[in-house]
Design a protein around this motif. Sequence first.
Motif, PDB file in Angstrom:
ATOM      1  N   UNK A   1       0.805  -1.210   0.000  1.00  0.00           N
ATOM      2  CA  UNK A   1       0.000   0.000   0.000  1.00  0.00           C
ATOM      3  C   UNK A   1       0.843   1.267   0.000  1.00  0.00           C
ATOM      4  N   UNK A   2       2.075   1.149   0.454  1.00  0.00           N
ATOM      5  CA  UNK A   2       2.890   2.351   0.591  1.00  0.00           C
ATOM      6  C   UNK A   2       3.630   2.707  -0.685  1.00  0.00           C
ATOM      7  N   UNK A   3       3.565   1.836  -1.690  1.00  0.00           N
ATOM      8  CA  UNK A   3       4.185   2.201  -2.961  1.00  0.00           C
ATOM      9  C   UNK A   3       5.514   1.548  -3.197  1.00  0.00           C
ATOM     10  N   UNK A   4       5.962   0.690  -2.285  1.00  0.00           N
ATOM     11  CA  UNK A   4       7.237   0.030  -2.506  1.00  0.00           C
ATOM     12  C   UNK A   4       7.187  -0.926  -3.668  1.00  0.00           C
ATOM     13  N   UNK A   5       6.013  -1.500  -3.943  1.00  0.00           N
ATOM     14  CA  UNK A   5       5.865  -2.407  -5.072  1.00  0.00           C
ATOM     15  C   UNK A   5       4.423  -2.332  -5.550  1.00  0.00           C
ATOM     16  N   UNK A   6       4.252  -2.192  -6.823  1.00  0.00           N
ATOM     17  CA  UNK A   6       2.900  -2.066  -7.370  1.00  0.00           C
ATOM     18  C   UNK A   6       2.635  -3.208  -8.339  1.00  0.00           C
ATOM     19  N   UNK A   7       1.469  -3.801  -8.192  1.00  0.00           N
ATOM     20  CA  UNK A   7       1.031  -4.790  -9.166  1.00  0.00           C
ATOM     21  C   UNK A   7       0.553  -4.068 -10.410  1.00  0.00           C
ATOM     22  N   UNK A   8       0.631  -4.712 -11.585  1.00  0.00           N
ATOM     23  CA  UNK A   8      -0.013  -4.123 -12.759  1.00  0.00           C
ATOM     24  C   UNK A   8      -1.519  -4.147 -12.589  1.00  0.00           C
ATOM     25  N   UNK A   9      -2.221  -3.538 -13.483  1.00  0.00           N
ATOM     26  CA  UNK A   9      -3.676  -3.462 -13.392  1.00  0.00           C
ATOM     27  C   UNK A   9      -4.269  -4.871 -13.350  1.00  0.00           C
ATOM     28  N   UNK A  10      -5.266  -5.024 -12.514  1.00  0.00           N
ATOM     29  CA  UNK A  10      -5.872  -6.342 -12.330  1.00  0.00           C
ATOM     30  C   UNK A  10      -6.460  -6.836 -13.639  1.00  0.00           C
ATOM     31  N   UNK A  11      -6.131  -8.056 -14.019  1.00  0.00           N
ATOM     32  CA  UNK A  11      -6.620  -8.638 -15.266  1.00  0.00           C
ATOM     33  C   UNK A  11      -7.892  -9.422 -15.008  1.00  0.00           C
ATOM     34  N   UNK A  12      -8.577  -9.769 -16.116  1.00  0.00           N
ATOM     35  CA  UNK A  12      -9.783 -10.590 -15.997  1.00  0.00           C
ATOM     36  C   UNK A  12      -9.446 -11.964 -15.429  1.00  0.00           C
ATOM     37  N   UNK A  13      -8.244 -12.451 -15.715  1.00  0.00           N
ATOM     38  CA  UNK A  13      -7.824 -13.744 -15.169  1.00  0.00           C
ATOM     39  C   UNK A  13      -7.699 -13.675 -13.650  1.00  0.00           C
ATOM     40  N   UNK A  14      -7.158 -12.557 -13.156  1.00  0.00           N
ATOM     41  CA  UNK A  14      -7.052 -12.382 -11.706  1.00  0.00           C
ATOM     42  C   UNK A  14      -8.432 -12.312 -11.056  1.00  0.00           C
ATOM     43  N   UNK A  15      -9.350 -11.596 -11.723  1.00  0.00           N
ATOM     44  CA  UNK A  15     -10.699 -11.472 -11.155  1.00  0.00           C
ATOM     45  C   UNK A  15     -11.405 -12.826 -11.123  1.00  0.00           C
ATOM     46  N   UNK A  16     -11.270 -13.595 -12.195  1.00  0.00           N
ATOM     47  CA  UNK A  16     -11.910 -14.919 -12.214  1.00  0.00           C
ATOM     48  C   UNK A  16     -11.279 -15.846 -11.184  1.00  0.00           C
ATOM     49  N   UNK A  17      -9.948 -15.719 -10.996  1.00  0.00           N
ATOM     50  CA  UNK A  17      -9.283 -16.554  -9.983  1.00  0.00           C
ATOM     51  C   UNK A  17      -9.767 -16.182  -8.584  1.00  0.00           C
TER      52      UNK A  17
END
Length: 968
Positions: free
Chosen positions: A205-221
């Motif tokens: 949350x603090x910005x040390x590491x950011x995930x890329x934008x959530x994909x449809x695969x992530x949402x389905x998982x």
Amino acid sequence: MAELEGLEFGKSDFVLLDEVTMEQFMENLKLRFEKGRIYTFIGEVVVSVNPYREMDIYGKEVVEAYRGRELYENPPHLFSVADAAYKTMKRRAKDTCIVISGESGAGKTEASKYIMQYIAAITNPSQRAEVESVKNVLLKSNCVLEAFGNAKTNRNNNSSRFGKYMDINFNFNGDPTGGHINNYLLEKVRAWRKVGVEHNYTDLLSGGFFFPQTSSEDRSAHKAVLTALKVIGFRAQEIDSIYMILGAILHLGNLEFATDGESVRVTAPQAVENIAILTSTTAADVSKALLFRTVATGGGEVIDKGHSEQEANYGRDAFSKALYERLFSWIVSRINAVIEVKDYNPVLHGKNTVIGVLDIYGFEIFDNNSFEQFCINYCNEKLHQLFIELILRQEQEEYDREGIPWQHIDYCNNQIIVDLVEQPHRGIISILDEACLGVGKVTDVMCLESMDSKLGQHPHYTSRKLSPTDKSLEFQRHFRIRHYAGDVTYSVEGFLEKNKDPLFQDFKRLMFNSTNPVLSEMWPEGRLDITEVTKRPLTAATLFKNSIVALVDKLACKDPYYVRCIKPNEVKSPMLFDDARCRHQVAYLGLLENVRVRRAGFAYRQPYNRFLQRYKMTCEYTWPNHLMESDREAVEAIVKQHDFHDDVEYGHTKLFVRTPRSLFTLEQERAALIPILVLFLQKVWRGALARMRCRRIRAIYRIMSCFRRYKVKAHFWEVERRLGGVRTMADYGRSVQWPAAPAALAHFHAITQQLYHRWWARQVVKNIPPSDMAEVRAKVAALSALQGERPTWGCGRVWERDYLSHVSDSPQTSAHFVQVSKELKNKDQFSTILFSGFVRKVNRFNKSTDRALFITDKHVYKLEPRKHFRVLKKIPLDNVTGLSVTSGADQMLVLHTSSKDDILVCLQRGELFTQLYESVNNSKQPNVVRCFGEKCQVNVGGPTPLFSLAALYWHLWAQKLYSGSCFT
């Protein structure tokens, strides 16, 4: 199998190689990978190469192709080994296990999922709801455990960061009834530290590491995980608690500390508030646990000691790791509570057999290898040792023990490496524990120096101090172990802290006192007071060693099946086959030695008695029982009949079969004979049941016959007892109650009673004077006509007949009537007076008058009593066709004549009941009159030609008045 796959795909079993060399092995492995054949046999071991792409070889059609087939009937596949383990478990009622091994990224997790799906697909053909529920939970548990226990690493997008062993329990039908999951060494360090593009929680949350934008695969998982949690049985409150704990770990990653004079403070108080809300505690308690440590002095006094900034950072990180580890362990225990076998009774449900599936982290060599890699690689050493014990060493020892000719094959025994790690007092784990339990401050460097002094002479251990010229090792930091899979350099930094795995008691009490029951349940030791002295807990390395030893013991008592996974390249390409990388894996997995042992050895071995028990029906000399001197001779007869003598060897206690095809032939013949034998046994058993049933029925009939005879005799005895003295009784036994007769004597009993009644009547009639016989005959005639029809008809009194001539009945008119009767006798020449009496006559106009009725053997006379019995009407007796009476107690009668001029009268002595006749006119109900005589007939309802309308009304009203039933 060779017929199903052409030569262009290479050899489907490495045992069929022309020469067992590394070059031919690698050439065949590469050819099959390039042709899309990712599975290859080594006997019963499946070698699997990660294809790094989706393959359409796991559908329903493929499942049906492998269901119930022998191992070598189809091309190599994961389903082959899964079906073989299932058949062994079901046929022989033996526990089996499938050990899936290989390095990280080789495809172990996917292999375990396909094996689970296959077992679920071939079980429960009857679709029982409770079995389907167990199967669904077992399958969905994989999804949940992967979500919380797997991670993206530099080498694998879905790397298992924990070890998993699942036992699946089966009933005697082969249907799953439950299971149990054991987890090993969760890599909880990922809760606060990451490497490169790997995933973790800290700094998210603090910005040390950011995930890329959530994909449809992530949402389905994510949706699949939520669905799986609900299917398993997690309640909504528990799912909310899981998300709150994960949120608390995320916010712990945002916490930073700063030194303010002599004290330490949190730089982001809002994060503390968020953590307090998510853990259902107070912000003050959270802040105190992060910044202070409660300690008890020697005198029992409790004080709060403030942390330094370094200690606060350490406590935060330890708390994050502990939260995640407790959450994961709680999830596993919650799943186990759902899938455990409940209400199991071996007597009622039969033997409970098990298939174990082991999916555990593979051998790891990173740029920086720490305590976690040390434990993981030790685990792989133990599993490789088990493979050597079961597949290589024990097999060769068994050949020597059974006296089978055998050429010894050298293999790499890693027992020396296992001893290096776990040997008591001298192994690395013992040295680590000694350093952790030592008095004073012991550092990682001091621990490394202790290992150098105690293990300096070990051929598989070295360090920079022991090898000064090896510049790849750093002084006071690195040590190297020569594993069976290769050399691994470990950094000693953090070894002691990770082995101690300390967590301040303040955090445990904080979580135990949470108002969230799920979170409080995870921290039972938090109930202890700070002053309570507890036993020092075991170190992380010792706990892990104990769990791995228990796991190996559990696997050793089962029939093992192996899946050896190979990673073809480091870039996850479906086309690249890195020869050097694969050659290294083939070498440390011992696959070449496995091929050599398999080619020189035997595919199947079994004690003579068990082999005979299974296959004796295939030989005429051994079925159903042999008459030979020993079981070995009987087995030899079976082998000789099937012409397998060139493919077997006879040991001291066991038969050894070289190729699976011979065994497959026996299984085929046995499978063909089993239905015949079952039918034969069913026929014999049905015959035995029928004979037993026939004997029971015969016995029942015999008992029934004897009982009937007894009942008949008993009845006769009882009749004789009751009626034996009736001749001397005053009423000749009329008052004696007859006993109830059995059903078989009902007809005979009725005849006997009839005979008795005739005898009784004879005895009574004998005492009647001859002068009374005419009256008796008249009463008998009346009885035969009126019995059951009319309740009172004067049977009990004397019938005078000529009532008008008797002074007692007609004192004033008797003399005059006698004179009239003499005149009529002289005139009409009758001989007998049948009846005379006063009557009340009713005509067709509903008028009633007093009359006298005089009946002789020639005529019926209607007389007028008030006019000296003048004859009003004379009817020849031959014209009378019948006589009718009602069913009541009245004295009404109807004389029916052939001229249809019927006479309706009421016999009456003395005064008549005039009111009776006056009520006739008010009756409107039809009735039925009984007629008797040769030409009698009955009409129901409406006018009748036999009597006038007034007479009909009379009879209808009489029925209404007396409630008598109709004469029909």
